[in-house]
Design an enzyme around this catalytic site. Structure first.
Site, PDB file in Angstrom:
ATOM      1  N   GLU A   1       7.237   3.556  11.941  1.00 17.56           N
ATOM      2  CA  GLU A   1       5.827   3.441  12.294  1.00 17.56           C
ATOM      3  C   GLU A   1       5.617   2.305  13.300  1.00 17.56           C
ATOM      4  O   GLU A   1       4.862   2.442  14.272  1.00 17.56           O
ATOM      5  CB  GLU A   1       5.000   3.199  11.027  1.00 17.56           C
ATOM      6  CG  GLU A   1       3.502   3.110  11.242  1.00 17.56           C
ATOM      7  CD  GLU A   1       2.747   2.845   9.951  1.00 17.56           C
ATOM      8  OE1 GLU A   1       1.553   2.515  10.036  1.00 17.56           O
ATOM      9  OE2 GLU A   1       3.342   2.956   8.857  1.00 17.56           O
TER      10      GLU A   1
ATOM     11  N   GLU B   1       0.839  -1.215   0.000  1.00 14.52           N
ATOM     12  CA  GLU B   1       0.000   0.000   0.000  1.00 14.52           C
ATOM     13  C   GLU B   1       0.869   1.257   0.000  1.00 14.52           C
ATOM     14  O   GLU B   1       0.582   2.233  -0.695  1.00 14.52           O
ATOM     15  CB  GLU B   1      -0.927  -0.038   1.212  1.00 14.52           C
ATOM     16  CG  GLU B   1      -1.711   1.234   1.462  1.00 14.52           C
ATOM     17  CD  GLU B   1      -1.531   1.747   2.871  1.00 14.52           C
ATOM     18  OE1 GLU B   1      -1.144   2.922   3.030  1.00 14.52           O
ATOM     19  OE2 GLU B   1      -1.772   0.968   3.828  1.00 14.52           O
TER      20      GLU B   1
END
Length: 422
Positions: A127, A50
């Site tokens: 992240e 993604e």
């Protein structure tokens, strides 16, 4: 106007929801692929894909993609969940074709350049580390892991750093070839949009995806258990979980209403008793999570170390009460909240775009708001008691993060929450 649906010859479904008063269009491709499609060795690749889809195509650099959208005042983004991946944009109505063409480009012609892949791996590892550093996020990864141990549904969406580091360009290309198939895809648009125009553009643009169905997924098995991570932080992060059920279950609406009554509003029982009256927490809430073939029912609370065991007892008291009685006032208020949430959300083209796509992926049809309201209206107090007994008689999942050494042991927590030992 009712939404319109067309299936292209290659199997991609197109759904449009015309909002003639709107000046904008929300649109995008939803793919029936998420982290639960991954093996242990490929955990995290859906999310990496993604990210990488925006890093350049055969005709556009990543900067070209951003500038082309933002020069028109629009926005483009994506998300990965456990069961789907979405690539979506919001534009003025006259620029919808540009957004559609760019989404088609990034999904079919991304080049996944090695230079960008190396940088994006670093971004995703940051992240992941940020999640570790955010206790009220990390506790949910621990919770999911112990609820569905050694299964794709129990693994983190972002994956593990060691996996991310080893993925290659070929790994990503192979994954998209295997998983991104036309029959698993829905292109959704909502706003000031013409169905025939979207269908015509989609037929011209989405030509690469194969037609065949993806391989069947194994049915996840809810296990439950106890996981505790000691960390020197001020608040204890606690999640109590139970076996839930799928979107298609007959108790779907009752479970949502029960969650509102128990702990998903400021008038809920847990909020009023545990936060407002007893001051044991800053935050406490309950919510159901539905998947296509299973689900969870969860209660989250953040509390101090000294209040941890009292909080466990208090949660147990509220669980016991909700299996015994529901007042007409509570039921009426929860129904009103659920119906209002549905109707007010429909004012947003972004919400309608996402809702329609996900309903097509899950049910292969759209659910009319009047149908949903009718099902909510038909819920009775005895339905809430039934679903609460069904949920809270299942095995307990308990996750704790913080100064956990003084907490009750697993059996004591099960007893406090009125759960039979299993």
């Amino acid at each position: 106007m009712k939404p319109e649906i067309t299936t292209l010859d290659n199997g991609i479904r197109i759904v449009t929801d015309n909002m003639p008063q709107a000046e904008s269009v929300s649109l995008g491709m939803w793919v029936n692929v998420g982290s639960r499609n991954e093996e242990e060795s490929t955990n995290g690749i859906s999310h990496l894909l993604e990210h990488m889809a925006f890093k350049g195509t055969t005709t556009r650099t990543f900067k070209d993609i951003d500038e082309e959208i933002e020069n028109l005042g629009g926005s483009i983004n994506a998300y990965t969940s456990r069961e789907e991946t979405a690539y979506y944009a919001k534009m003025l109505k006259e620029d919808a074709s540009t957004a559609l063409e760019i989404i088609g480009d990034i999904l079919q012609h991304s080049t996944f350049p090695d230079k960008e892949l190396k940088k994006e791996k670093t971004v995703i590892i940051q992240e992941i580390n940020q999640s570790y550093d955010t206790p009220d996020e990390h506790v949910f990864d621990l919770y999911q892991e112990v609820a569905f141990p050694d299964q794709a549904l129990g693994r983190p969406i972002a994956g593990l750093s060691e996996n991310i580091n080893k993925f290659t360009r070929s790994d990503i290309q192979n994954y998209i070839s295997e998983q991104y198939q036309a029959s698993n895809m829905v292109f959704s648009a909502a706003g000031n949009v013409k169905h025939e125009e979207i269908v015509r553009l989609a037929e011209d643009i989405f030509t690469v995806f194969p037609k065949q169905d993806k391989r069947a997924l194994s049915v996840p098995v809810y296990k439950g258990g106890d996981i505790r991570k000691e960390r020197d932080i001020e608040q204890l992060q606690l999640v109590f979980g139970f076996k839930g059920f799928s979107y298609k279950d007959e108790d779907y609406y009752a479970a949502n209403i029960m969650a509102i009554i128990l702990g998903n509003s400021t008038t809920s029982r847990m909020y009023q008793e545990i936060r407002e009256k007893r001051g044991l927490v800053y935050s406490i809430y309950s919510y159901p999570t539905f998947y296509r073939d299973t689900g969870l029912f969860s209660i989250y609370a953040g509390t101090s170390e000294e209040n941890g065991n009292e909080l466990i007892e208090a949660v147990g008291e509220e669980i016991k009460k909700i299996t015994e009685y529901i007042t007409p006032e509570e039921l009426c208020r929860a129904k009103a909240q659920m119906k209002a949430n549905i109707l007010m959300s429909l004012e947003s083209s972004s919400f309608r775009c996402d809702k329609n796509a996900r309903q097509m992926l899950i049910f292969n049809r759209l659910l009319d708001s009047s149908e949903m309201r009718e099902k909510i209206d038909n819920i009775r107090g005895e339905d809430i008691l039934k679903v609460s007994e069904r949920i809270f008689s299942s095995a307990l999942t308990f996750a704790a993060l913080g100064r956990t050494k003084g907490l009750k042991d697993s059996d004591s927590i099960r007893k406090a929450l009125s759960i039979s030992l299993v």
